[in-house]
Design a protein around this motif. Structure first.
Motif, PDB file in Angstrom:
ATOM      1  N   PRO A 146     -19.564  -4.449 -21.338  1.00  0.00           N
ATOM      2  CA  PRO A 146     -21.008  -4.698 -21.508  1.00  0.00           C
ATOM      3  C   PRO A 146     -21.269  -5.611 -22.695  1.00  0.00           C
ATOM      4  CG  PRO A 146     -20.439  -2.490 -22.260  1.00  0.00           C
ATOM      5  CD  PRO A 146     -19.210  -3.038 -21.592  1.00  0.00           C
ATOM      6  N   ASN A 147     -22.344  -6.350 -22.627  1.00  0.00           N
ATOM      7  CA  ASN A 147     -22.706  -7.281 -23.698  1.00  0.00           C
ATOM      8  C   ASN A 147     -24.214  -7.225 -23.888  1.00  0.00           C
ATOM      9  OD1 ASN A 147     -23.648  -9.985 -24.814  1.00  0.00           O
ATOM     10  ND2 ASN A 147     -21.443 -10.198 -25.069  1.00  0.00           N
ATOM     11  N   VAL A 148     -24.653  -6.836 -25.067  1.00  0.00           N
ATOM     12  CA  VAL A 148     -26.074  -6.621 -25.314  1.00  0.00           C
ATOM     13  C   VAL A 148     -26.855  -7.929 -25.208  1.00  0.00           C
ATOM     14  CG1 VAL A 148     -25.812  -6.892 -27.824  1.00  0.00           C
ATOM     15  CG2 VAL A 148     -27.744  -5.577 -26.890  1.00  0.00           C
ATOM     16  N   TYR A 149     -26.246  -9.053 -25.612  1.00  0.00           N
ATOM     17  CA  TYR A 149     -26.946 -10.339 -25.556  1.00  0.00           C
ATOM     18  C   TYR A 149     -27.102 -10.820 -24.117  1.00  0.00           C
ATOM     19  CZ  TYR A 149     -25.908 -10.302 -30.534  1.00  0.00           C
ATOM     20  OH  TYR A 149     -25.821  -9.944 -31.850  1.00  0.00           O
ATOM     21  N   ARG A 150     -26.047 -10.618 -23.320  1.00  0.00           N
ATOM     22  CA  ARG A 150     -26.133 -11.000 -21.909  1.00  0.00           C
ATOM     23  C   ARG A 150     -27.185 -10.152 -21.191  1.00  0.00           C
ATOM     24  NH1 ARG A 150     -21.123 -10.260 -20.550  1.00  0.00           N
ATOM     25  NH2 ARG A 150     -21.406  -8.131 -19.803  1.00  0.00           N
ATOM     26  N   THR A 151     -27.198  -8.863 -21.493  1.00  0.00           N
ATOM     27  CA  THR A 151     -28.188  -7.970 -20.878  1.00  0.00           C
ATOM     28  C   THR A 151     -29.603  -8.383 -21.250  1.00  0.00           C
ATOM     29  OG1 THR A 151     -26.623  -6.125 -20.891  1.00  0.00           O
ATOM     30  CG2 THR A 151     -28.965  -5.587 -20.713  1.00  0.00           C
ATOM     31  N   ALA A 152     -29.812  -8.699 -22.525  1.00  0.00           N
ATOM     32  CA  ALA A 152     -31.144  -9.113 -22.979  1.00  0.00           C
ATOM     33  C   ALA A 152     -31.566 -10.423 -22.310  1.00  0.00           C
ATOM     34  CB  ALA A 152     -31.144  -9.278 -24.496  1.00  0.00           C
ATOM     35  N   ALA A 153     -30.618 -11.356 -22.181  1.00  0.00           N
ATOM     36  CA  ALA A 153     -30.933 -12.644 -21.557  1.00  0.00           C
ATOM     37  C   ALA A 153     -31.309 -12.466 -20.088  1.00  0.00           C
ATOM     38  CB  ALA A 153     -29.743 -13.595 -21.689  1.00  0.00           C
ATOM     39  N   LEU A 154     -30.573 -11.609 -19.398  1.00  0.00           N
ATOM     40  CA  LEU A 154     -30.862 -11.377 -17.986  1.00  0.00           C
ATOM     41  C   LEU A 154     -32.206 -10.680 -17.795  1.00  0.00           C
ATOM     42  CD1 LEU A 154     -27.330 -10.282 -16.692  1.00  0.00           C
ATOM     43  CD2 LEU A 154     -28.518 -12.434 -16.231  1.00  0.00           C
ATOM     44  N   ARG A 155     -32.526  -9.750 -18.686  1.00  0.00           N
ATOM     45  CA  ARG A 155     -33.818  -9.071 -18.574  1.00  0.00           C
ATOM     46  C   ARG A 155     -34.977 -10.012 -18.895  1.00  0.00           C
ATOM     47  NH1 ARG A 155     -32.273  -3.103 -21.152  1.00  0.00           N
ATOM     48  NH2 ARG A 155     -31.073  -2.418 -19.320  1.00  0.00           N
ATOM     49  N   LEU A 156     -34.776 -10.924 -19.845  1.00  0.00           N
ATOM     50  CA  LEU A 156     -35.804 -11.917 -20.131  1.00  0.00           C
ATOM     51  C   LEU A 156     -35.993 -12.855 -18.937  1.00  0.00           C
ATOM     52  CD1 LEU A 156     -35.082 -12.883 -23.855  1.00  0.00           C
ATOM     53  CD2 LEU A 156     -37.115 -11.723 -22.949  1.00  0.00           C
ATOM     54  N   ALA A 157     -34.869 -13.202 -18.273  1.00  0.00           N
ATOM     55  CA  ALA A 157     -34.950 -14.052 -17.085  1.00  0.00           C
ATOM     56  C   ALA A 157     -35.706 -13.338 -15.968  1.00  0.00           C
ATOM     57  CB  ALA A 157     -33.546 -14.430 -16.614  1.00  0.00           C
ATOM     58  N   ALA A 158     -35.433 -12.037 -15.816  1.00  0.00           N
ATOM     59  CA  ALA A 158     -36.137 -11.253 -14.803  1.00  0.00           C
ATOM     60  C   ALA A 158     -37.634 -11.199 -15.108  1.00  0.00           C
ATOM     61  CB  ALA A 158     -35.558  -9.844 -14.734  1.00  0.00           C
ATOM     62  N   LEU A 159     -37.972 -11.046 -16.388  1.00  0.00           N
ATOM     63  CA  LEU A 159     -39.379 -11.011 -16.787  1.00  0.00           C
ATOM     64  C   LEU A 159     -40.055 -12.346 -16.504  1.00  0.00           C
ATOM     65  CD1 LEU A 159     -41.699  -9.496 -18.171  1.00  0.00           C
ATOM     66  CD2 LEU A 159     -40.833 -10.341 -20.373  1.00  0.00           C
ATOM     67  N   ALA A 160     -39.341 -13.450 -16.772  1.00  0.00           N
ATOM     68  CA  ALA A 160     -39.901 -14.784 -16.524  1.00  0.00           C
ATOM     69  C   ALA A 160     -40.124 -15.011 -15.026  1.00  0.00           C
ATOM     70  CB  ALA A 160     -38.966 -15.857 -17.089  1.00  0.00           C
ATOM     71  N   ILE A 161     -39.172 -14.562 -14.217  1.00  0.00           N
ATOM     72  CA  ILE A 161     -39.310 -14.707 -12.758  1.00  0.00           C
ATOM     73  C   ILE A 161     -40.490 -13.883 -12.255  1.00  0.00           C
ATOM     74  CG2 ILE A 161     -38.217 -14.180 -10.546  1.00  0.00           C
ATOM     75  CD1 ILE A 161     -35.536 -14.868 -11.885  1.00  0.00           C
ATOM     76  N   ALA A 162     -40.610 -12.657 -12.780  1.00  0.00           N
ATOM     77  CA  ALA A 162     -41.718 -11.792 -12.364  1.00  0.00           C
ATOM     78  C   ALA A 162     -43.059 -12.405 -12.757  1.00  0.00           C
ATOM     79  CB  ALA A 162     -41.563 -10.409 -12.985  1.00  0.00           C
ATOM     80  N   ALA A 163     -43.135 -13.006 -13.953  1.00  0.00           N
ATOM     81  CA  ALA A 163     -44.372 -13.643 -14.397  1.00  0.00           C
ATOM     82  C   ALA A 163     -44.709 -14.841 -13.512  1.00  0.00           C
ATOM     83  CB  ALA A 163     -44.248 -14.074 -15.859  1.00  0.00           C
ATOM     84  N   ARG A 164     -43.677 -15.629 -13.177  1.00  0.00           N
ATOM     85  CA  ARG A 164     -43.898 -16.773 -12.276  1.00  0.00           C
ATOM     86  C   ARG A 164     -44.315 -16.269 -10.889  1.00  0.00           C
ATOM     87  NH1 ARG A 164     -42.349 -22.207 -11.024  1.00  0.00           N
ATOM     88  NH2 ARG A 164     -43.373 -22.562  -9.016  1.00  0.00           N
ATOM     89  N   GLY A 165     -43.717 -15.171 -10.451  1.00  0.00           N
ATOM     90  CA  GLY A 165     -44.074 -14.603  -9.158  1.00  0.00           C
ATOM     91  C   GLY A 165     -45.513 -14.142  -9.111  1.00  0.00           C
ATOM     92  N   LEU A 166     -45.989 -13.542 -10.203  1.00  0.00           N
ATOM     93  CA  LEU A 166     -47.380 -13.097 -10.267  1.00  0.00           C
ATOM     94  C   LEU A 166     -48.327 -14.284 -10.173  1.00  0.00           C
ATOM     95  CD1 LEU A 166     -49.413 -10.812 -10.658  1.00  0.00           C
ATOM     96  CD2 LEU A 166     -49.121 -11.101 -13.142  1.00  0.00           C
ATOM     97  N   LYS A 167     -48.022 -15.343 -10.902  1.00  0.00           N
ATOM     98  CA  LYS A 167     -48.846 -16.553 -10.847  1.00  0.00           C
ATOM     99  C   LYS A 167     -48.813 -17.167  -9.448  1.00  0.00           C
ATOM    100  CE  LYS A 167     -49.501 -21.091 -13.012  1.00  0.00           C
ATOM    101  NZ  LYS A 167     -49.512 -21.819 -11.732  1.00  0.00           N
ATOM    102  N   SER A 168     -47.606 -17.206  -8.859  1.00  0.00           N
ATOM    103  CA  SER A 168     -47.465 -17.809  -7.535  1.00  0.00           C
ATOM    104  C   SER A 168     -48.210 -17.005  -6.475  1.00  0.00           C
ATOM    105  CB  SER A 168     -45.980 -17.913  -7.158  1.00  0.00           C
ATOM    106  OG  SER A 168     -45.290 -18.773  -8.038  1.00  0.00           O
TER     107      SER A 168
END
Length: 226
Positions: A146-168
């Motif tokens: 496990p890698n805390v930085y990789r996990t944080a980056a992936l969760r931020l990416a998921a949040l960005a996708i979800a935000a774009r999805g809401l706008k879309s």
């Protein structure tokens, strides 16, 4: 990890792409739309063949809230795909013209209505299986520790996708289409096909993320109360 599992997931993601491609009807000729739909049906059949053991073991599993949600998603998806198949045959003009019925305006409306609901249900179903997707990704890229930085980056990416999805979803009137209140004036014919796929891909990601993290919270709540 089974060697065939990554291939199965690739086919599943291809099915999602085909659903979005079918929704891009106004950028396609009718024959392309029907061929994409036929390919989608073939992938759905392949998916069910690969998962035939799951159906045989449903009655033997102990049901909890998470499994009930997953079962409900699969049942709704089965209904939606059946409606799409039947209505597609009734309005086919190129691939299966011998099955078409005359005066099928209402059937076309039902077909489009079912298509948007299938996209929604598939997105949520993908969310119920996202842990499997992540496990396959770890295996393919040989990630073990496990890698805390990789996990944080992936969760931020998921949040960005979800935000774009809401706008879309707001920009495309996705909610209205699920209520069968959309009309042609909601289609932006100046929008590029790439933008169309990005918008609907983000919507898929938003619902998949919501389902995945919603189930994680549900499982955590079950553990805390047991």
């Amino acid at each position: 990890m089974s060697r065939i599992l990554p291939f199965r997931l690739l086919l599943d993601f291809l099915a999602v792409v085909l659903i979005i491609a079918c929704l891009a009807y106004w950028w396609l000729d009718n024959l392309s739309h029907e061929l994409f739909g036929t390919a989608l049906l073939a992938l759905v059949i392949v998916h069910n063949v690969f998962n035939r053991r799951w159906y045989g073991g449903v009655a033997q599993r102990n049901m909890n809230a998470v499994r009930l949600v997953n079962l409900a998603m699969i049942a709704c998806l089965g209904i939606g795909m059946t409606v799409m198949l039947v209505t597609s045959l009734l309005i086919s003009r190129d691939a299966f013209p011998f099955t078409a019925a005359g005066g099928a305006f209402a059937v076309r409306e039902i077909h489009m209505f079912a298509g948007y609901w299938v996209l929604l249900i598939v997105s949520m179903h993908l969310g119920t299986r996202w842990q499997v997707v992540m496990n396959v990704g770890r295996g393919v890229f040989r990630i073990s520790a496990p890698n805390v930085y990789r996990t944080a980056a992936l969760r931020l990416a998921a949040l960005a996708i979800a935000a774009r999805g809401l706008k879309s979803s707001v920009d495309t009137g996705f909610g209205s289409k699920l209520m069968l209140t959309y009309s042609l004036d909601m289609w932006d014919f100046n929008e590029s096909s790439l933008e169309f796929f990005l918008n609907y891909g983000a919507i898929v990601g938003m619902f998949a993320c919501g389902m995945h993290y919603g189930l994680r919270l549900a499982r955590r709540s079950q553990r805390n109360t047991s």
